[in-house]
Design a protein around this motif. Sequence first.
Motif, PDB file in Angstrom:
ATOM      1  N   ALA A 155       0.855  -1.191   0.000  1.00 49.96           N
ATOM      2  CA  ALA A 155       0.000   0.000   0.000  1.00 49.96           C
ATOM      3  C   ALA A 155       0.886   1.234   0.000  1.00 49.96           C
ATOM      4  N   VAL A 156       0.752   2.060  -1.052  1.00 47.13           N
ATOM      5  CA  VAL A 156       1.538   3.291  -1.176  1.00 47.13           C
ATOM      6  C   VAL A 156       0.676   4.465  -0.724  1.00 47.13           C
ATOM      7  N   ALA A 157       1.129   5.174   0.308  1.00 48.70           N
ATOM      8  CA  ALA A 157       0.378   6.296   0.860  1.00 48.70           C
ATOM      9  C   ALA A 157       0.575   7.548   0.006  1.00 48.70           C
ATOM     10  N   GLU A 158      -0.164   8.600   0.325  1.00 47.72           N
ATOM     11  CA  GLU A 158      -0.093   9.851  -0.433  1.00 47.72           C
ATOM     12  C   GLU A 158       1.299  10.464  -0.395  1.00 47.72           C
ATOM     13  N   ASP A 159       2.046  10.238   0.683  1.00 39.03           N
ATOM     14  CA  ASP A 159       3.385  10.802   0.784  1.00 39.03           C
ATOM     15  C   ASP A 159       4.456   9.894   0.184  1.00 39.03           C
ATOM     16  N   GLY A 160       4.041   8.793  -0.485  1.00 38.68           N
ATOM     17  CA  GLY A 160       4.975   7.894  -1.145  1.00 38.68           C
ATOM     18  C   GLY A 160       5.499   6.780  -0.279  1.00 38.68           C
ATOM     19  N   ALA A 161       5.154   6.778   1.012  1.00 37.33           N
ATOM     20  CA  ALA A 161       5.599   5.708   1.906  1.00 37.33           C
ATOM     21  C   ALA A 161       4.857   4.412   1.590  1.00 37.33           C
TER      22      ALA A 161
ATOM     23  N   LEU B 287       8.713   0.329   4.296  1.00 34.84           N
ATOM     24  CA  LEU B 287       9.885   0.594   3.470  1.00 34.84           C
ATOM     25  C   LEU B 287      10.479   1.967   3.792  1.00 34.84           C
ATOM     26  N   HIS B 288      11.785   2.112   3.546  1.00 28.50           N
ATOM     27  CA  HIS B 288      12.461   3.381   3.775  1.00 28.50           C
ATOM     28  C   HIS B 288      12.188   4.357   2.637  1.00 28.50           C
ATOM     29  N   SER B 289      12.106   3.854   1.420  1.00 28.66           N
ATOM     30  CA  SER B 289      11.947   4.704   0.247  1.00 28.66           C
ATOM     31  C   SER B 289      10.551   5.299   0.175  1.00 28.66           C
ATOM     32  N   ARG B 290      10.493   6.505  -0.357  1.00 30.03           N
ATOM     33  CA  ARG B 290       9.219   7.142  -0.681  1.00 30.03           C
ATOM     34  C   ARG B 290       9.174   7.276  -2.195  1.00 30.03           C
ATOM     35  N   ILE B 291       8.221   6.590  -2.808  1.00 32.43           N
ATOM     36  CA  ILE B 291       8.214   6.493  -4.263  1.00 32.43           C
ATOM     37  C   ILE B 291       7.235   7.484  -4.869  1.00 32.43           C
ATOM     38  N   LYS B 292       7.451   7.784  -6.159  1.00 35.38           N
ATOM     39  CA  LYS B 292       6.630   8.775  -6.848  1.00 35.38           C
ATOM     40  C   LYS B 292       5.260   8.252  -7.240  1.00 35.38           C
ATOM     41  N   LYS B 293       5.239   7.051  -7.802  1.00 34.92           N
ATOM     42  CA  LYS B 293       4.009   6.596  -8.434  1.00 34.92           C
ATOM     43  C   LYS B 293       3.539   5.282  -7.823  1.00 34.92           C
ATOM     44  N   ASP B 294       3.959   4.169  -8.372  1.00 37.10           N
ATOM     45  CA  ASP B 294       3.546   2.879  -7.847  1.00 37.10           C
ATOM     46  C   ASP B 294       4.640   1.850  -8.109  1.00 37.10           C
ATOM     47  N   TRP B 295       4.451   0.659  -7.552  1.00 39.14           N
ATOM     48  CA  TRP B 295       5.393  -0.430  -7.725  1.00 39.14           C
ATOM     49  C   TRP B 295       5.004  -1.262  -8.939  1.00 39.14           C
ATOM     50  N   LEU B 296       6.007  -1.592  -9.758  1.00 37.98           N
ATOM     51  CA  LEU B 296       5.810  -2.468 -10.910  1.00 37.98           C
ATOM     52  C   LEU B 296       6.419  -3.823 -10.592  1.00 37.98           C
ATOM     53  N   THR B 297       5.678  -4.874 -10.847  1.00 38.26           N
ATOM     54  CA  THR B 297       6.211  -6.206 -10.595  1.00 38.26           C
ATOM     55  C   THR B 297       7.106  -6.641 -11.741  1.00 38.26           C
ATOM     56  N   ILE B 298       8.237  -7.271 -11.402  1.00 38.23           N
ATOM     57  CA  ILE B 298       9.171  -7.797 -12.386  1.00 38.23           C
ATOM     58  C   ILE B 298       9.463  -9.244 -12.033  1.00 38.23           C
ATOM     59  N   GLY B 299      10.000  -9.990 -12.963  1.00 37.59           N
ATOM     60  CA  GLY B 299      10.241 -11.404 -12.699  1.00 37.59           C
ATOM     61  C   GLY B 299       9.000 -12.231 -12.929  1.00 37.59           C
ATOM     62  N   THR B 300       9.070 -13.478 -12.509  1.00 33.81           N
ATOM     63  CA  THR B 300       8.005 -14.432 -12.822  1.00 33.81           C
ATOM     64  C   THR B 300       7.122 -14.814 -11.650  1.00 33.81           C
ATOM     65  N   ASP B 301       7.598 -14.627 -10.420  1.00 37.66           N
ATOM     66  CA  ASP B 301       6.803 -15.118  -9.286  1.00 37.66           C
ATOM     67  C   ASP B 301       6.021 -14.028  -8.574  1.00 37.66           C
ATOM     68  N   GLY B 302       6.113 -12.781  -9.040  1.00 35.80           N
ATOM     69  CA  GLY B 302       5.300 -11.714  -8.476  1.00 35.80           C
ATOM     70  C   GLY B 302       5.745 -11.211  -7.126  1.00 35.80           C
ATOM     71  N   THR B 303       7.014 -11.449  -6.745  1.00 36.42           N
ATOM     72  CA  THR B 303       7.511 -10.966  -5.458  1.00 36.42           C
ATOM     73  C   THR B 303       8.623  -9.932  -5.602  1.00 36.42           C
ATOM     74  N   ASP B 304       9.045  -9.652  -6.833  1.00 37.95           N
ATOM     75  CA  ASP B 304      10.074  -8.644  -7.085  1.00 37.95           C
ATOM     76  C   ASP B 304       9.420  -7.394  -7.665  1.00 37.95           C
ATOM     77  N   TRP B 305       9.791  -6.220  -7.136  1.00 42.90           N
ATOM     78  CA  TRP B 305       9.124  -4.970  -7.496  1.00 42.90           C
ATOM     79  C   TRP B 305      10.163  -3.890  -7.769  1.00 42.90           C
ATOM     80  N   ILE B 306       9.785  -2.912  -8.579  1.00 45.93           N
ATOM     81  CA  ILE B 306      10.681  -1.813  -8.894  1.00 45.93           C
ATOM     82  C   ILE B 306       9.885  -0.513  -8.990  1.00 45.93           C
ATOM     83  N   ALA B 307      10.513   0.601  -8.590  1.00 45.96           N
ATOM     84  CA  ALA B 307       9.847   1.904  -8.606  1.00 45.96           C
ATOM     85  C   ALA B 307      10.901   2.996  -8.646  1.00 45.96           C
ATOM     86  N   VAL B 308      10.451   4.228  -8.889  1.00 48.13           N
ATOM     87  CA  VAL B 308      11.312   5.405  -8.846  1.00 48.13           C
ATOM     88  C   VAL B 308      10.953   6.206  -7.594  1.00 48.13           C
TER      89      VAL B 308
END
Length: 269
Positions: A82-88, A103-124
């Motif tokens: 769950a990504v909050a309004e402040d990116g947390a 998580l420590h990071s505060r992201i801009k938009k949302d998490w994109l799933t990568i890989g095949t098992d749906g447990t790896d994510w990437i964001a800016v």
Amino acid sequence: NSAGDFALIDMNSGAVVRTGDFNEAHGAGIGFSPDGTKTYVGSGEQIGVYRTSDFSLIETIRSENIEGRTLARDEKNAFLLAVAEDGATSVWDTRTGERLHQLHSRIKKDWLTIGTDGTDWIAVDEQDHLVRFSSQTFQEETVLKLPGTFTSLGTTDKYLVLREESEEPSEQMTIRVLSLIDYSLVSEFQLDLVTERLRHGLQDSRLTNWSLDEVGNVLAASGSWKDGYGTRWLRSKEMVLIDLASGTELGSKKLSRRISGLSFSEDGN
């Protein structure tokens, strides 16, 4: 909306395909499962899990203070990002309603799933770092610093596609394509957002419609713009196809009407 109603809209036609309501959805986040078969809607103490095909309620996830502007589901572990309004970002166990990780990071938009098992994510993140997260191990890693202000556009089976953000309106947008293996630069190209002659002057522009062929690694895109102060948005009539590997144009198509949505068929043809 504020009443808790939500809708599934066909981006090709603009038609409302299905509607639903969730009583606790005030200020809610909304998201799809990676395969698109489930829709998650909710905020506060409840999140409804719906079958996308008919909007029937599958289950209700109950917990304290699950809030987010976007929601993503790790189906393998039954976790919710769950990504909050402040990116947390918080990770929740949907079986127990317990918050497992922050998580420590505060992201801009949302998490994109990568890989095949749906447990790896990437964001800016907000500092334009590319961040990778595993919902299997909870490992969070800063991959690299991007050379500019970017947000994620999507992924294919090989590539991460980013779009550059600009404070000033521009007739073009920079698209940056990175390898999902080592995050090296694969290609970078300019995408035309304005495809007609301006009469008054560009006030604003944006990438309005896009779709990624995940297997063929092709981007289909069209833009929109405002020509003059106080004018309405004009959607382009022209769609372009770009090969992500090389950044070269494969072709374009000009339609008789303005484009309201783009998508590839399942086979990419």
